[in-house]
Design a protein around this motif. Sequence first.
Motif, PDB file in Angstrom:
ATOM      1  N   ILE A 278       0.856  -1.184   0.000  1.00  0.00           N
ATOM      2  CA  ILE A 278       0.000   0.000   0.000  1.00  0.00           C
ATOM      3  C   ILE A 278       0.895   1.238   0.000  1.00  0.00           C
ATOM      4  N   PRO A 279       0.720   2.136  -0.968  1.00  0.00           N
ATOM      5  CA  PRO A 279       1.538   3.369  -0.971  1.00  0.00           C
ATOM      6  C   PRO A 279       1.238   4.211   0.263  1.00  0.00           C
ATOM      7  N   VAL A 280       2.279   4.624   0.960  1.00  0.00           N
ATOM      8  CA  VAL A 280       2.097   5.437   2.156  1.00  0.00           C
ATOM      9  C   VAL A 280       3.435   6.050   2.538  1.00  0.00           C
ATOM     10  N   GLN A 281       3.392   7.222   3.120  1.00  0.00           N
ATOM     11  CA  GLN A 281       4.608   7.883   3.577  1.00  0.00           C
ATOM     12  C   GLN A 281       5.026   7.346   4.945  1.00  0.00           C
TER      13      GLN A 281
ATOM     14  N   VAL B  74       9.729   1.779   2.922  1.00  0.00           N
ATOM     15  CA  VAL B  74       8.408   2.409   2.896  1.00  0.00           C
ATOM     16  C   VAL B  74       8.357   3.595   1.938  1.00  0.00           C
ATOM     17  N   ALA B  75       9.356   4.480   1.983  1.00  0.00           N
ATOM     18  CA  ALA B  75       9.310   5.700   1.166  1.00  0.00           C
ATOM     19  C   ALA B  75       9.171   5.388  -0.320  1.00  0.00           C
ATOM     20  N   GLU B  76       9.817   4.326  -0.775  1.00  0.00           N
ATOM     21  CA  GLU B  76       9.776   3.998  -2.200  1.00  0.00           C
ATOM     22  C   GLU B  76       8.637   3.054  -2.558  1.00  0.00           C
TER      23      GLU B  76
END
Length: 593
Positions: A553-556, A574-576
């Motif tokens: 899941i895309p998340v910062q 996580v960042a990428e």
Amino acid sequence: MTRRFSYGPSPDAKGKGGSSRTGFRLWAPGQPGVTLQRRDAEPVAMQATAGGWWECEAAAAPGTRYRYALGNGPTVPDPASHAQDGDVDGWSVVVDHHAYRWKHGDWRTHPWPQSVVYELHAGAMGGFRGLVGHLPRLAALGVNTIELMPVNDFAGSRNWGYDGVLPYAPDETYGTPDDLKALVDAAHGHGLAVMLDVVYNHFGPAGNYWHAIAPDFFRKDIRTPWGDAIDFREKPVRDFFIENAIFWLTEYRFDGLRLDAVHAIPDDTFLPELSRRVREACGSRRVYLVLENENNDATLLESAFDAQWNDDAHHCLHVLLTGEKDAYYADYADRPAEHLARSLAEGFVYQGEVSANLGHARGKPSGHLPPSAFVNALQNHDQVGNRAFGDRIHSLAPSDGVRAALLLKLLSPFVPMLFMGDEFFSERPFLFFTGFPSEDLAKAVREGRRKEFAKFAAFADPEKRERIPDPNAPGTFEASRLDLSERDKPAQAEAERFVTDLLRLRARRLAPHLAEARAVGAEALGTQGVRAQWRLGDGSLLTILAQFGDTAIPVQPGPGTLLAESLPGLGAAVAENGIGPRAAIAWLQEPAA
């Protein structure tokens, strides 16, 4: 003669000739007479006093076996017996509670928000004496509170404890009153608080003589799922249970109580009175009072009680991990991530909404309560043992998903609870077991258990229901015993290291600041993930991401530094790449200098 409690024997100092005297008291309104019977002495007629009470004083040293002969009924054990000889139908025993010499009498427990609870069954872990041997391991694990499932006397040799009928007597299959005191004392020596599960909403189906002693003990207009409802409108009935709570906390020095299924207590004034009287009796000593309450009544948690078992949080996680939608899980299956986010931000999921499973509204607003008002568990005796085969979550869900759920549970500011064996992913089941001596009752329990599962699609076939273990069979209990040799397996050893590391991290970085922790907010990430934040008492910001789906899941990343991750390397990616499948990550942002 000094009497601390309304019911039960009250031994005094030696009287004339060096004989020990004991006061006896029984509430038996309507009886034409009551006689004290001692196994090795002449009977003594008891005297009627105001309010339906019968009293006498007699020579009865500690260890004396006694019973009560009712004027128009049977001979019965003392319903406030402090110990039994010969199960619930046998002789009651006079106990001198001053005889035990406490080694850690100056013990003072930790503040409730710092608690990490470990629920266990005394019989399945070796009885009171056997449990003492587990204490060093549990202290090293990082829990600081052990919670015993009910230990008061029940009929037969095996039971979960919720079929108890003598609330003041430790069951003799677990050990003596002094054995139980020695367990509590030893736990305190290891820095562990001890809580006890108590049942004030019903009696078990065998060995309850209150119907013969005082029929007014029960209501005529209400029944519970387990039998006649107790009439808490009667003061002697209220005192029987409230003084029982005080009894365990003072005579045995338990640090807290968990009150079972209080939604089945048909009196709104009983629980506040219990809390008030317990606090008064314990004075400045810190004790914990925790509820199980299907009603999600947040008002009880505002001042009277410290916390409630939060089934809502468990059910959300269980649905996300397993996809199960039967029975009460259906209430969480439509939007499990959204429901979990609400629980992380506000405590309860159901705060007045209609539960389709129950068919009525449930709960009150809880967002104003601190996280410590909620005890969150991935497993407990109910959620494991009420499954047909006692399946643990580790056999139902992928191990990486379970690790993610554990990180979320053990690092969020709620009070986390482990069920015995959770810490090393035990593969042993925990089944529903009984040991009733009556074959008729054993048959009724066996058939009732199997009938209960007929509503589940997986057990629609009668042949499948026949494979559900017989609760009364000795092998059902034996299969549920904790087996510490499992810890030697590589996967189990790694799981225990993971849990230990998380609990050490919680104790070092979070625990000192949890009392003032408050939720900043929480949101669902897609359909199977959550992001939640809490502001701790020192101003630091705790962020946890968790997701239980099969795709990233895309998340910062959260603000601050990486605190923990459910698998190595997750935080760096996580960042990428977002948060990966079945993963959880925590960050902690320290307060500005």
